[in-house]
Motif scaffolding. Structure first.
Motif, PDB file in Angstrom:
ATOM      1  N   ILE A 199       0.850  -1.188   0.000  1.00  0.00           N
ATOM      2  CA  ILE A 199       0.000   0.000   0.000  1.00  0.00           C
ATOM      3  C   ILE A 199       0.888   1.242   0.000  1.00  0.00           C
ATOM      4  N   LEU A 200       0.853   1.970  -1.111  1.00  0.00           N
ATOM      5  CA  LEU A 200       1.660   3.182  -1.226  1.00  0.00           C
ATOM      6  C   LEU A 200       1.095   4.310  -0.380  1.00  0.00           C
ATOM      7  N   CYS A 201      -0.230   4.425  -0.395  1.00  0.00           N
ATOM      8  CA  CYS A 201      -0.832   5.586   0.252  1.00  0.00           C
ATOM      9  C   CYS A 201      -2.270   5.286   0.647  1.00  0.00           C
ATOM     10  N   HIS A 202      -2.671   5.831   1.768  1.00  0.00           N
ATOM     11  CA  HIS A 202      -4.061   5.809   2.219  1.00  0.00           C
ATOM     12  C   HIS A 202      -4.563   7.247   2.197  1.00  0.00           C
ATOM     13  N   ILE A 203      -5.520   7.515   1.303  1.00  0.00           N
ATOM     14  CA  ILE A 203      -6.061   8.867   1.146  1.00  0.00           C
ATOM     15  C   ILE A 203      -7.455   8.912   1.764  1.00  0.00           C
ATOM     16  N   THR A 204      -7.699   9.895   2.591  1.00  0.00           N
ATOM     17  CA  THR A 204      -9.042  10.131   3.112  1.00  0.00           C
ATOM     18  C   THR A 204      -9.561  11.445   2.544  1.00  0.00           C
ATOM     19  N   ALA A 205     -10.873  11.460   2.308  1.00  0.00           N
ATOM     20  CA  ALA A 205     -11.502  12.668   1.763  1.00  0.00           C
ATOM     21  C   ALA A 205     -12.989  12.619   2.078  1.00  0.00           C
ATOM     22  N   PRO A 206     -13.633  13.764   2.190  1.00  0.00           N
ATOM     23  CA  PRO A 206     -15.087  13.767   2.382  1.00  0.00           C
ATOM     24  C   PRO A 206     -15.777  13.060   1.218  1.00  0.00           C
ATOM     25  N   ALA A 207     -16.861  12.361   1.525  1.00  0.00           N
ATOM     26  CA  ALA A 207     -17.570  11.606   0.494  1.00  0.00           C
ATOM     27  C   ALA A 207     -18.016  12.504  -0.650  1.00  0.00           C
ATOM     28  N   VAL A 208     -18.387  13.749  -0.348  1.00  0.00           N
ATOM     29  CA  VAL A 208     -18.846  14.648  -1.403  1.00  0.00           C
ATOM     30  C   VAL A 208     -17.715  14.965  -2.381  1.00  0.00           C
ATOM     31  N   VAL A 209     -16.485  15.047  -1.891  1.00  0.00           N
ATOM     32  CA  VAL A 209     -15.332  15.294  -2.766  1.00  0.00           C
ATOM     33  C   VAL A 209     -15.051  14.058  -3.621  1.00  0.00           C
ATOM     34  N   LEU A 210     -15.091  12.897  -2.992  1.00  0.00           N
ATOM     35  CA  LEU A 210     -14.876  11.652  -3.736  1.00  0.00           C
ATOM     36  C   LEU A 210     -15.949  11.457  -4.802  1.00  0.00           C
ATOM     37  N   SER A 211     -17.176  11.811  -4.468  1.00  0.00           N
ATOM     38  CA  SER A 211     -18.276  11.674  -5.421  1.00  0.00           C
ATOM     39  C   SER A 211     -18.052  12.568  -6.637  1.00  0.00           C
TER      40      SER A 211
END
Length: 455
Positions: A199-211
């Motif tokens: 796993i190179l990276c774990h990215i978190t983001a608000p669901a609205v941004v991902l959508s």
């Protein structure tokens, strides 16, 4: 492993771009941790366990679908492509889903899967009412933080883990969901989930941004209807099976042979004749047709899916079957179910061996005409012929009544090998003269399963 938190669409786009090519993507609406604090990316088998009988049945029909729909496909024992159908259409596998398209992963990271059993009142083709139970499924947008995992293909190779792009099993027509999802199968992962080294990276983001990042992806696009997805269409066409644990004092209840999530309804008020609704039965319990006159001495072997649909190499020496052929004129190996071939209302019900002159035997398949709820006829599909020599070895011989489809039907001969071994190991148990039953298989028929009236 890098940890990045993105609050805007621009930040998310830049974070993904910085890792360049050679990356696979997995999206999850929830984040799970291992005991060492690294992300837990586990397979569906690790999360839900393995049900051997169901896995064998799913694998059998997955291979049949690939054989029918993928040009040039051959059964080479490639676990990744064999289990791709299981993974993407409702069962489980030893592989982890990933995508080559970060927008697909972002969609899964911003939507949660839901499903429930629904009961539908319909009529079969003869207007007899039944309940059909289906698993309705849908995705709902989340409002929480979503998670993207960037997986290094180089690290996978270094650890000897496959990453198989499922374009390898693209169909000649239509668009299976695994093609729409640009899917990869990562694994097999037997003992544990994916190593954190990959796993190179774990990215978190608000669901609205991902959508927003997922662009035009939707349930309708990523899970196309059967009119667009030939694999889905094939799985939905399989016969229904009666639910034995439901009381039989009212309308009968049936479920699909292979339960799979359905993202829209595919039932009709009046189901077509090709939708067989199978009540468990053995041909030995059916009254002989009036025109049937036979004095053949037959032994019947009743078996379940694990034996019938299993996989094994063909065996040319079958000592236990040879013993039965010395005592009986015909051996009937019957499945507690219908074998789907995509032939309208005609299904397989088992494999037969019948003795012929000059030490020749014919290996054939029993066929059933089963529109809707009714059993309309039983017959034999053309088979292949073998001579048994003095050492008990079977050798293929040409015969004027050979099946002309062009296939050697290796699955039939492989089944004979499994049956022979099961007789030796007493997994097929002797019940009485002329009858053996696989351990755990119910040897009685449903009382409603009998000959149907003509159309």
């Amino acid at each position: 492993m890098d940890e990045l938190q993105c609050e805007t669409l621009e930040e998310l786009s830049l974070a993904i771009e910085r890792y360049g090519p050679g990356v696979l993507f997995r999206g999850q609406a929830q984040h799970h941790l291992c005991s060492d604090g690294l992300p837990s990316l586990s397979t569906s088998f690790q999360r839900q366990g393995c049900v051997p009988d169901l896995m064998i049945k799913w694998t059998y029909y997955a291979k049949r679908a690939l054989q029918h729909l993928v040009h040039g496909w051959k059964d080479t024992g490639d676990t990744a492509t064999d289990q791709a159908i299981l993974q993407h259409y409702g069962f489980r596998s030893f592989f982890l889903d990933a995508s080559g398209d970060p927008r697909v992963a972002a969609w899964f990271a911003s939507n949660s899967f839901r499903s429930e059993i629904r009961v539908n009142l319909v009529e079969d083709c003869f207007e007899d009412p039944v309940w059909l139970c289906t698993r309705s499924a849908w995705f709902t947008p989340t409002e929480d933080i979503g998670h993207l995992y960037l997986i290094s293909q180089k690290s996978l190779r270094r650890l000897g883990i496959q990453a198989v792009h499922l374009s390898e099993i693209a169909t000649g027509e239509g668009a299976p969901r695994y093609v729409r999802q640009d899917a990869y199968m990562v694994g097999p992962l037997i003992q544990s989930g994916l190593s954190g080294e990959c796993i190179l990276c774990h990215i978190t983001a608000p669901a609205v941004v991902l959508s927003k990042y997922s662009a035009n992806n939707s349930t309708e696009w990523l899970f196309p209807k059967p009119s667009d997805d030939p694999v889905y269409r094939e799985l939905l066409a399989m016969p229904w099976e009666k639910m034995r644990n439901v009381p039989n004092n009212g309308l009968e209840s049936f479920r699909r042979s292979l339960e799979l999530p359905e993202y829209s309804s595919h039932l009709q008020k009046h189901m077509p004749a090709r939708s067989a609704m199978y009540r468990p039965f053995w041909t030995r319990d059916l009254p002989p047709p009036p025109e049937c006159q036979t004095s053949t001495k037959m032994v019947q072997l009743l078996c379940g899916s694990s034996l019938y649909h299993g996989a094994s190499p063909p065996r040319l020496i079958l000592p236990e079957i040879n013993k039965l052929l010395k005592e009986y004129d015909e051996i009937s190996i019957e499945l507690d179910g219908l074998v789907y071939h995509g032939m309208g209302t005609q299904y397989g019900k088992g494999i037969g061996i019948v003795k012929m002159p000059e030490d020749i035997v014919c290996v054939f398949e029993y066929g059933i005409d089963h529109p809707g709820l009714r059993i309309m006829g039983i017959g034999r599909f053309y088979g292949l012929h073998y001579r048994i020599d003095s050492n008990g070895s079977w050798e293929r011989v040409t015969h004027e009544d050979d099946c002309t489809c062009g296939s050697d039907h290796p699955e039939n001969f492989s089944l004979l090998g499994r049956v022979d071994r099961s007789l030796k190991d007493q997994w097929l148990e002797y019940v009485k003269p002329g009858l053996y039953v696989q351990s755990g298989v119910e040897p009685t028929s449903d009382p409603r399963a009998t000959w149907g009236e003509p159309y």
